[in-house]
Design an enzyme around this catalytic site. Structure first.
Site, short mmCIF file in Angstrom:
data_model
loop_
_atom_site.label_atom_id
_atom_site.label_comp_id
_atom_site.label_asym_id
_atom_site.label_seq_id
_atom_site.Cartn_x
_atom_site.Cartn_y
_atom_site.Cartn_z
N HIS A 142 92.16 75.24 69.08
CA HIS A 142 90.88 75.11 69.76
C HIS A 142 90.36 73.68 69.59
CE1 HIS A 142 86.64 77.04 70.51
NE2 HIS A 142 87.09 76.38 71.56
N GLU A 168 92.23 84.92 68.39
CA GLU A 168 91.28 84.70 67.30
C GLU A 168 91.92 85.19 65.99
OE1 GLU A 168 88.29 83.39 67.00
OE2 GLU A 168 87.55 83.17 69.06
N HIS A 192 92.47 80.09 67.51
CA HIS A 192 91.13 79.91 66.97
C HIS A 192 91.07 80.57 65.59
CE1 HIS A 192 89.41 79.50 71.20
NE2 HIS A 192 90.53 80.17 71.44
N TYR A 193 89.99 80.30 64.85
CA TYR A 193 89.59 81.22 63.80
C TYR A 193 88.24 81.82 64.19
CZ TYR A 193 87.05 77.20 61.55
OH TYR A 193 86.25 76.13 61.26
N THR A 194 87.92 82.98 63.61
CA THR A 194 86.69 83.67 64.00
C THR A 194 85.44 82.92 63.53
OG1 THR A 194 86.96 85.08 62.05
CG2 THR A 194 87.73 85.95 64.18
N ASP A 206 88.63 74.51 64.63
CA ASP A 206 89.54 75.62 64.33
C ASP A 206 90.88 75.52 65.07
OD1 ASP A 206 87.72 76.09 66.56
OD2 ASP A 206 88.47 78.13 66.68
#
Length: 263
Positions: free
Chosen positions: A146, A104, A39-41, A156
């Site tokens: 994700h 993340e 994921h990215y935040t 993401d």
């Protein structure tokens, strides 16, 4: 930030510190994760994102956070079910949280400028991912974005994430992108057997897409998710020749598909 979550020993030797989150539960139907989801935040502040992942009222978490500096923190023990994937599916399974480890990656994401991922951060993500898939014996084709498992909701870690760096380290399944081409393409609103064949190939690889022969909104979202991961030269949800060729080679080289895997 202080939480009521107890401290624990990190599972990975690469985790520099533990920032416990209370947001986790028992894995359901499995005892060990067999997927890795990146994921990215997606928030302007990394500190705010970490706080979000550790606040009980938010109801979200991940096993690891990789900061822009390359520092790695663990929030949830790998044996526990972190709440990172949400409504999602892969290969017909819908409880991706129970089956996966979630990482993340600190990046504000598409809604906040989407800067490139720093090299030192990617180096850390690669090392962590390598450690996880080796220890848990996660198959290359089950290292996913994700957006792969939630294509109608999530983007993401996005098209700027360098999957090829992980692949060179032995993490993930990837094939070279077929060059962009101006030939025949399929897009939303079209119908017919070629669209059905496209959907069937996406579903064979693992995507949750209806095989109806109708290029619907969901099909467009799945094609866009596929492009963000596997054909990043142009992300538009249109199944052009390059997308189709890349998908064909990816499906053909998928372990167990009868072709040869380069993973």
């Amino acid at each position: 930030m202080e939480t009521s979550a107890p401290q624990f020993s990190p599972d990975s030797p690469l985790a520099a510190r533990v920032l416990p989150s209370p947001n986790h539960g028992e894995r359901i139907g499995v005892t060990v994760a067999d997927m890795l989801v990146l994921h990215y935040t997606g928030m302007t502040s990394t500190e705010e994102a970490v706080e979000w992942l550790r606040t009980p009222e938010r109801g979200v978490s991940a096993h690891y956070v990789v900061f822009e500096t390359g520092e790695i923190a663990q929030l949830v023990p790998e044996a526990r079910r972190a709440w990172h994937a949400g409504v999602s599916s892969w290969e017909g399974a819908s409880d991706i949280n129970s089956r996966s480890i979630g990482i993340e990656i600190a990046n504000p994401g598409h809604d906040h400028g989407y800067p490139p991922f720093p090299a030192i951060q990617i180096e850390a993500v690669t090392a962590l991912a390598k450690d996880i898939v080796t220890r848990l014996r996660i198959a290359p084709e089950r290292v996913l974005a994700h957006s792969d498992v939630a294509p109608t909701r999530k983007d993401d870690p996005g098209e700027k994430f360098p999957w090829e760096v992980l692949h060179r380290a032995g993490v993930g399944h990837l094939v070279p992108e077929a060059p962009l081409d101006d030939g025949r393409f399929f897009m939303r609103g079209e119908h017919g057997q070629p669209v059905e064949a496209l959907q069937a190939m996406l579903a064979f690889y693992g995507y949750g897409v209806p095989v109806t022969g109708s290029y619907c909104e969901t099909t467009e979202a799945v094609v866009r998710a596929f492009q963000r991961h596997f054909r990043r030269a142009r992300v538009d949800g249109i199944a052009d020749v390059s997308t189709l060729a890349t998908l064909y080679q990816l499906a053909r080289s998928r372990p167990g598909a009868g072709g040869s895997s380069d993973a």
